[in-house]
Design an enzyme around this catalytic site. Structure first.
Site, PDB file in Angstrom:
ATOM      1  N   PHE A  74       4.485  11.284   0.652  1.00 20.51           N
ATOM      2  CA  PHE A  74       4.370   9.929   0.124  1.00 20.51           C
ATOM      3  C   PHE A  74       5.689   9.201   0.339  1.00 20.51           C
ATOM      4  O   PHE A  74       6.738   9.642  -0.113  1.00 20.51           O
ATOM      5  CB  PHE A  74       3.979   9.934  -1.354  1.00 20.51           C
ATOM      6  CG  PHE A  74       3.530   8.571  -1.802  1.00 20.51           C
ATOM      7  CD1 PHE A  74       2.229   8.141  -1.570  1.00 20.51           C
ATOM      8  CD2 PHE A  74       4.418   7.704  -2.414  1.00 20.51           C
ATOM      9  CE1 PHE A  74       1.823   6.864  -1.942  1.00 20.51           C
ATOM     10  CE2 PHE A  74       4.016   6.427  -2.791  1.00 20.51           C
ATOM     11  CZ  PHE A  74       2.716   6.009  -2.552  1.00 20.51           C
ATOM     12  N   ASP A 124      -3.305   5.761   6.687  1.00 20.08           N
ATOM     13  CA  ASP A 124      -3.407   7.029   5.983  1.00 20.08           C
ATOM     14  C   ASP A 124      -4.792   7.609   6.292  1.00 20.08           C
ATOM     15  O   ASP A 124      -4.993   8.212   7.337  1.00 20.08           O
ATOM     16  CB  ASP A 124      -3.178   6.727   4.500  1.00 20.08           C
ATOM     17  CG  ASP A 124      -3.032   7.960   3.649  1.00 20.08           C
ATOM     18  OD1 ASP A 124      -2.375   8.904   4.083  1.00 20.08           O
ATOM     19  OD2 ASP A 124      -3.590   7.976   2.526  1.00 20.08           O
ATOM     20  N   ARG A 178       9.792  -1.559  -2.634  1.00 24.35           N
ATOM     21  CA  ARG A 178       9.438  -2.288  -1.407  1.00 24.35           C
ATOM     22  C   ARG A 178      10.664  -2.856  -0.698  1.00 24.35           C
ATOM     23  O   ARG A 178      10.653  -3.079   0.512  1.00 24.35           O
ATOM     24  CB  ARG A 178       8.486  -3.451  -1.732  1.00 24.35           C
ATOM     25  CG  ARG A 178       7.118  -3.029  -2.246  1.00 24.35           C
ATOM     26  CD  ARG A 178       6.192  -4.234  -2.259  1.00 24.35           C
ATOM     27  NE  ARG A 178       4.989  -4.034  -3.044  1.00 24.35           N
ATOM     28  CZ  ARG A 178       3.879  -3.446  -2.603  1.00 24.35           C
ATOM     29  NH1 ARG A 178       3.832  -2.962  -1.386  1.00 24.35           N
ATOM     30  NH2 ARG A 178       2.821  -3.323  -3.391  1.00 24.35           N
ATOM     31  N   GLU A 217       0.219  -3.879   9.580  1.00 18.52           N
ATOM     32  CA  GLU A 217       0.013  -3.045   8.389  1.00 18.52           C
ATOM     33  C   GLU A 217       1.223  -2.124   8.216  1.00 18.52           C
ATOM     34  O   GLU A 217       1.937  -1.828   9.178  1.00 18.52           O
ATOM     35  CB  GLU A 217      -1.305  -2.253   8.599  1.00 18.52           C
ATOM     36  CG  GLU A 217      -1.642  -1.185   7.604  1.00 18.52           C
ATOM     37  CD  GLU A 217      -1.943  -1.690   6.197  1.00 18.52           C
ATOM     38  OE1 GLU A 217      -1.081  -2.389   5.632  1.00 18.52           O
ATOM     39  OE2 GLU A 217      -3.004  -1.343   5.646  1.00 18.52           O
ATOM     40  N   ASP A 218       1.426  -1.672   6.987  1.00 16.52           N
ATOM     41  CA  ASP A 218       2.568  -0.784   6.743  1.00 16.52           C
ATOM     42  C   ASP A 218       2.291   0.653   7.187  1.00 16.52           C
ATOM     43  O   ASP A 218       3.118   1.272   7.844  1.00 16.52           O
ATOM     44  CB  ASP A 218       2.980  -0.819   5.253  1.00 16.52           C
ATOM     45  CG  ASP A 218       1.822  -0.566   4.289  1.00 16.52           C
ATOM     46  OD1 ASP A 218       0.661  -0.405   4.736  1.00 16.52           O
ATOM     47  OD2 ASP A 218       2.068  -0.538   3.068  1.00 16.52           O
TER      48      ASP A 218
HETATM   49  P1  IMP Z   1      -5.862   4.070   4.123  1.00 19.36           P
HETATM   50  O1  IMP Z   1      -6.979   3.130   3.902  1.00 19.36           O
HETATM   51  O2  IMP Z   1      -6.119   5.413   3.481  1.00 19.36           O
HETATM   52  O3  IMP Z   1      -5.449   4.224   5.571  1.00 19.36           O
HETATM   53  O4  IMP Z   1      -4.663   3.542   3.278  1.00 19.36           O
HETATM   54  C1  IMP Z   1      -3.708   2.728   3.719  1.00 19.36           C
HETATM   55  C2  IMP Z   1      -2.987   2.137   2.520  1.00 19.36           C
HETATM   56  O5  IMP Z   1      -2.661   3.153   1.541  1.00 19.36           O
HETATM   57  C3  IMP Z   1      -1.674   1.577   2.967  1.00 19.36           C
HETATM   58  O6  IMP Z   1      -1.800   0.226   3.340  1.00 19.36           O
HETATM   59  C4  IMP Z   1      -0.809   1.756   1.745  1.00 19.36           C
HETATM   60  O7  IMP Z   1      -0.958   0.648   0.885  1.00 19.36           O
HETATM   61  C5  IMP Z   1      -1.350   2.963   1.053  1.00 19.36           C
HETATM   62  N1  IMP Z   1      -0.541   4.175   1.370  1.00 19.36           N
HETATM   63  C6  IMP Z   1      -0.934   5.254   2.075  1.00 19.36           C
HETATM   64  N2  IMP Z   1       0.046   6.164   2.174  1.00 19.36           N
HETATM   65  C7  IMP Z   1       1.104   5.631   1.524  1.00 19.36           C
HETATM   66  C8  IMP Z   1       2.457   6.100   1.283  1.00 19.36           C
HETATM   67  O8  IMP Z   1       2.887   7.200   1.707  1.00 19.36           O
HETATM   68  N3  IMP Z   1       3.247   5.267   0.574  1.00 19.36           N
HETATM   69  C9  IMP Z   1       2.841   4.062   0.107  1.00 19.36           C
HETATM   70  N4  IMP Z   1       1.604   3.582   0.300  1.00 19.36           N
HETATM   71  C10 IMP Z   1       0.736   4.366   1.004  1.00 19.36           C
HETATM   72 MG    MG Z   2      -1.261  -1.420   2.359  1.00 16.22          MG
END
Ligand code: IMP
Ligand code: MG
Length: 174
Positions: A150, A101, A163, A97-98
């Site tokens: 962000f 959050d 990207r 995963e990238d």
């Molecule tokens: P989570 O479910 O809140 O942990 O969200 C994770 C997803 O939110 C990641 O896979 C990203 O696609 C997106 N995301 C969260 N923070 C960022 C950021 O700082 N930049 C770009 N995408 C983000």
């Molecule tokens: Mg993502």
């Protein structure tokens, strides 16, 4: 509003960390085959770099999920928009995963994939924003902890842009 990007993690630092993590993963999986499950689209650049640094047999599969919410925050309602192509029963699975959050996406995916009875599941994320965590999720490999900003680049987007940047940068609106 003009979008500007300040470099947070240069490309060389990412490359160095990718090698370190891949070495750790190879050791932990003891040379056994690994199925990398890339979470589209943000995980794709990281996954290709990790996969090429692993020594054992590597299979690639892809999942995509969408969560209803605004563009910069995920909600609790997660829907699978692309599922795995192949069964993972009995396999060593590495979710790539990238960024973590709130933790909702990975929490959901770990539960979903666990039901398919893999041999084991480990989670590898390039970035972690620990301050933002809402749901507890254990990540086995983390590239970098970052502050609550962000970020874009190296797979991560804002409105599908950026990207392809080779570095991670903080996105600002001026
Ligand atoms: P989570 O479910 O809140 O942990 O969200 C994770 C997803 O939110 C990641 O896979 C990203 O696609 C997106 N995301 C969260 N923070 C960022 C950021 O700082 N930049 C770009 N995408 C983000
Ligand atoms: Mg993502």
């Amino acid at each position: 509003m003009k979008e500007t990007i300040e470099v947070l993690i240069p490309a060389e630092d990412i490359a160095k960390r990718v090698k370190e993590i891949a070495e750790e993963i190879s050791g932990d999986f003891q040379g056994e085959p690994i199925t990398c499950v890339c979470i589209l689209k943000g995980g794709v650049i990281f996954m290709t770099d990790i996969a090429r640094s692993l020594n054992q047999t590597v299979l690639l599969d892809f999942m995509d999920v969408s969560s209803y919410g605004n563009s910069t925050e995920s909600s609790g309602n997660i829907e699978i928009t692309k599922d795995l192509d192949d069964p993972i029963e009995g396999k060593n699975v590495l979710i790539v995963e990238d960024i973590v959050d709130s933790g909702r996406t990975l929490h959901f995916l770990r539960n979903y994939l666990t039901e398919k009875n893999p041999k084991q599941i480990k989670i590898c994320t390039l970035l972690d924003k620990p301050e933002r965590r809402v749901v507890d999720v254990k990540c086995d490999y983390v590239g970098f902890d970052i502050p609550n900003e962000f970020v874009v680049g190296y797979g991560l987007d804002y409105a599908q842009k950026y990207r392809n940047l080779p570095y991670i940068g903080i996105l600002r609106f001026e």
